[in-house]
Structures are given as structure tokens and as C-alpha cells.
Design an enzyme around this catalytic site. Structure first.
Site: not given
Ligand code: CTP
Length: 424
Positions: A362, A329-331, A233, A348, A301
Site C-alpha cells: 500500500k 476516489p482514493d484520497i 463500515n 493507515f 471503497d
Molecule cells: N484511503 C483513502 N481513500 C480511499 C480509500 C482509502 O484515502 N478511497 C486511505 C485510508 O484513509 C488509509 C489508506 O488509504 O489511510 C488505506 O486504507 P485501506 O482501506 O486499508 O486501503 P484500501 O485502499 O481500501 O485497500 P484494500 O481495501 O484493498 O485493503
């Protein structure tokens, strides 16, 4: 009003890059007046510099005619920022010790303006204890330092010590020029003030994070498709790097887990480079415990279910190769449930519409304490400014658009305040 810098070029092999730096700055509308040390004149001619700056080039302090027309004190007074690039180990040592034995070092000692030093030298000279000691001292004196890049050196060795690219130096110069004067630790020092304590008193514009460990993620992640392709990205990493730099300036121990970006490591920051989301998660968990985690990275994602071991070839059918994706995984969410959850967890949110509404959702979904929501519908990704809203369980704070460096300072100030008012 045109902003002016006084560029001091000291004598190293990287001095030739100063010409490109001048060109880059002039293109950005910044006026440059140059001072060459005697050894720099062996690498760059005053003539070519004079053509590019469209100004007189200054060299020898004892050129009496020049001194009469524009004294050396005057030279620094007319600048908004003094930049030493390249800064050799030698000039750094003189600056750190207050030696003034030529025009460049004399005006560095006499100036009341902010100073940025951009070191460039052989890797062994860079790592030498004396150089590192001098850098620490300069940092404590309020001199801004842009760390060198790593790579192959002119002398054939490999390592840290290369002058950063002119674009990177110019970006740092623009960031410093945009700082409010009060934010610079030397800004309101009286002329010739030699009182070290008065400087140190002003060294903590961001609040106090001494003894705190701050974990920051920054940049994009790259998810491989095959050995030559990846999903990525547009994140530049600038905002996360600025936050890590601000936290280090505020005295914190900082771990910066960075996706693939071309940015110099801020001074005093421990950097861990990763590529994929899963590597980022592992590096983040390995860095715990932390007092606060600020997750600025734009984590991909999805990743491919299986990255191909060989380059994927067209099969002649005209149909694209199928690309099966699985969620990463969502960190941030993982950290919020972690046994070592940081006391303050900041996420963020990059949004293009309904910014606050999505950020609030979120905050709850990911279990964060704050979400810094930014509107990425413009050119925020890769740009130098940011307009953010801080969403917390207490409400929403809206900050006006400002340079990313200033967002970082303000955020770190808020983090320091929150940590100091929380128990433990
Ligand atoms: N984040 C993370 N791990 C992921 C995706 C996101 O830790 N796999 C964290 C980012 O570092 C940021 C926050 O989650 O602090 C939000 O990131 P964003 O990309 O806006 O959120 P998404 O979960 O991807 O939501 P969406 O794409 O549905 O807007």
C-alpha cells in the site's frame, strides 16, 4: 488495582447526568468518590449519590467532623484522577483564577493529580470570551478538557454546551487513567507548586508542532443508496480523533475532516464534518496546504453508481434491487500526486492478515511516506486499544498494543520529529 476518581459535581441542570456517569464508571470497575458543590445539591441529592458511589458524599468544607476524619487534601490524594462534571462556567472561572472558596475549588487548587473538566452550560455562556479565555488558561495549565456536545439545551436554545453522554465521558476518563503518569503535564508537579513555568515546560509531551498545520481524516464515510439507506463500515473515528487531539496538544493548527461519528471535537481542533468519500476528498483539498496529512479515515471503497432519489421499494418479484457500484476516489493516493502534497503523508491500513506485507504494498501503491498498519481482526474497530506497525521505506517498527490515545501521542511525537528534521 482498582482505579479511583474523585468526581466534583458543580451546579448546573446537567448535574442530574452525574448519577448515570457514576453508574457507568462503577460498571467499568472504577471507584468513585463524589464532592457536591452547594448549588449542585439543588439538582442531585447526596443520598442518591451516596447509594450509587457506596461512599460518603462530601459537600461543605467546614464540616469539621469530616475534615477530622478525611481532610480535603487527603481527598484528592486518594484519587488517580479528578473529574469535574458537569463543570459550570462559574467553577471553570474559579479554577482558571485559582479561587478556592469551597471544598471543591479548594481541593482543585491543592491537588497534584491530573484533572479532567467536562464543561456544560448555556451556548452563549460557552461562547462568551471570558469562558473561552478561562478554558485556554486551564488548557495551558494542563487541565484536560472534554468539549461539550451541540444540540438542544434545557433552556430551549440550540448550540454547543450540552454535557457529553456518560459513555463518552467514561471513555475519556478511561483514556486518561491509562496514560502513563509521566505523560500527564501535572503528574510530577510537587504538591502546591505554583510555578507556572514549571508546568508550561512540561506541556509538550508530543514534541513541538507549533506553526505546523496537520490535516487528519477520521471515521467512516457513508455512501447513500437511497434517502434512507447507505453503505458504511465499522470505523468509530476514535483513533483519528485521538491523533487530532494529540497534534493540537503539541501546538499544531489541526484540521480534522470527519466522517459521520458521534465524538466530541477535541480542544483546539478545526473540524469539518462530511458524509461521503467525495465530500471528504473535497474537504481535504480545501484544507491544503498542510505540513503533514494523516489519513485515518476508513473511506468506503465503493459508492452506488447513482443514489436513488426515492426510497427503493421491493418490486414483488422476490429479487433484490440491483445495486451498481463504482469505485470512490482514493484520497491518500490523490494527495500523493497533488501540487500541494504535504511534506509528510501518512496512511493507515486496516488489515486482517499478512499485515506488514499488505501495508508495504500500500505504501508504494499510494505514494505515502508511512503506513500505520493495524490488525483489525480483533475488536480494534470501535475498541479502545490498537496494535500497530509503522511501515516506512526504511523498514518496519512494531509497537505493542496500547490505548488509542497512546498510539496517537507516540505517532504525533514521531511526526514532530520527522517534520523538524526535514527541510522546509
Ligand atoms: N484511503 C483513502 N481513500 C480511499 C480509500 C482509502 O484515502 N478511497 C486511505 C485510508 O484513509 C488509509 C489508506 O488509504 O489511510 C488505506 O486504507 P485501506 O482501506 O486499508 O486501503 P484500501 O485502499 O481500501 O485497500 P484494500 O481495501 O484493498 O485493503
Amino acid at each position: 488495582m482498582t482505579q479511583r476518581i474523585l468526581l466534583i459535581i458543580s451546579g448546573g441542570i446537567a448535574a442530574y447526568k452525574a448519577l448515570e456517569l457514576v453508574r457507568t464508571l462503577r460498571k467499568r470497575g472504577i471507584a468513585v468518590r463524589a464532592v457536591l458543590t452547594e448549588s449542585a445539591e439543588k439538582f442531585v441529592t447526596p443520598l442518591s449519590l451516596g447509594v450509587l458511589t457506596e461512599d460518603h458524599v462530601f459537600g461543605d468544607m467546614f464540616d469539621l467532623k469530616e475534615e477530622r476524619e478525611i481532610g480535603h487534601i487527603q481527598l484528592s490524594r486518594q484519587a488517580d484522577l479528578i473529574v469535574v462534571a458537569p463543570a459550570t462556567a462559574n467553577i471553570l472561572a474559579k479554577m482558571a483564577n485559582g479561587i478556592a472558596d469551597n471544598l471543591a475549588t479548594t481541593l482543585l487548587l491543592a491537588t497534584d493529580k491530573p484533572v479532567l473538566a467536562v464543561p456544560a452550560m448555556n451556548v452563549r455562556m460557552w461562547h462568551h470570551k471570558a469562558t473561552q479565555r478561562n478554558l485556554e488558561r486551564l488548557h495551558a495549565d494542563g487541565v484536560h478538557i472534554l468539549e461539550p456536545d451541540s444540540g438542544e439545551m434545557a433552556c430551549g436554545e440550540y448550540g454547543k454546551g450540552r454535557l457529553p453522554e456518560p459513555e463518552a465521558i467514561a471513555a475519556e476518563i478511561e483514556r486518561l487513567l491509562a496514560l502513563p503518569r509521566g505523560a500527564d503535564p501535572l503528574a510530577d508537579q510537587p504538591d502546591f507548586a505554583g510555578d507556572a513555568l514549571s508546568v508550561l515546560d512540561k506541556l509538550e509531551p508530543n514534541g513541538n508542532l507549533t506553526d505546523k498545520h496537520i490535516l487528519v481524516t477520521a471515521g467512516p464515510t457513508h455512501e447513500p443508496i437511497d434517502p434512507v439507506r447507505y453503505i458504511a463500515n465499522r470505523s468509530s473515528g476514535k483513533q483519528g480523533f485521538a491523533i487530532a487531539a494529540a497534534a493540537a496538544r503539541a501546538g499544531a493548527r489541526v484540521t480534522l475532516v470527519a466522517g459521520p461519528v458521534q465524538l466530541p471535537t477535541p480542544l483546539g481542533v478545526d473540524r469539518v464534518d462530511v458524509e461521503t468519500a467525495r465530500q471528504m476528498l473535497a474537504a481535504v483539498e480545501a484544507a491544503l496546504p498542510a505540513d503533514a496529512a494523516i489519513m485515518v479515515a476508513a473511506v468506503a471503497d465503493w459508492r452506488t453508481a447513482d443514489a436513488a432519489e426515492q426510497k427503493i421499494k421491493k418490486d414483488g418479484s422476490g429479487q433484490p434491487a440491483p445495486l451498481a457500484l463504482v469505485e470512490n476516489p482514493d484520497i491518500l493516493a490523490t494527495l500523493s500526486h497533488h501540487a500541494h502534497r504535504p511534506a509528510l503523508l501518512v496512511g493507515f491500513a486496516a488489515e486482517t492478515q499478512k499485515i506488514a506485507e499488505h501495508a508495504q504494498a500500500k505504501l508504494i501503491r499510494k505514494g505515502a511516506d508511512w503506513i500505520v498498519a493495524n490488525d483489525v481482526s480483533g475488536d480494534v474497530m470501535g475498541g479502545d486499544a490498537n496494535a500497530v506497525q509503522i511501515v516506512t521505506t526504511d523498514g518496519i517498527e512494531t509497537w505493542p498494543a496500547m490505548p488509542k490515545g497512546q498510539v496517537a501521542d507516540k505517532l504525533i511525537e514521531k511526526v514532530a520529529h520527522a517534520l523538524s528534521s526535514r527541510p522546509g
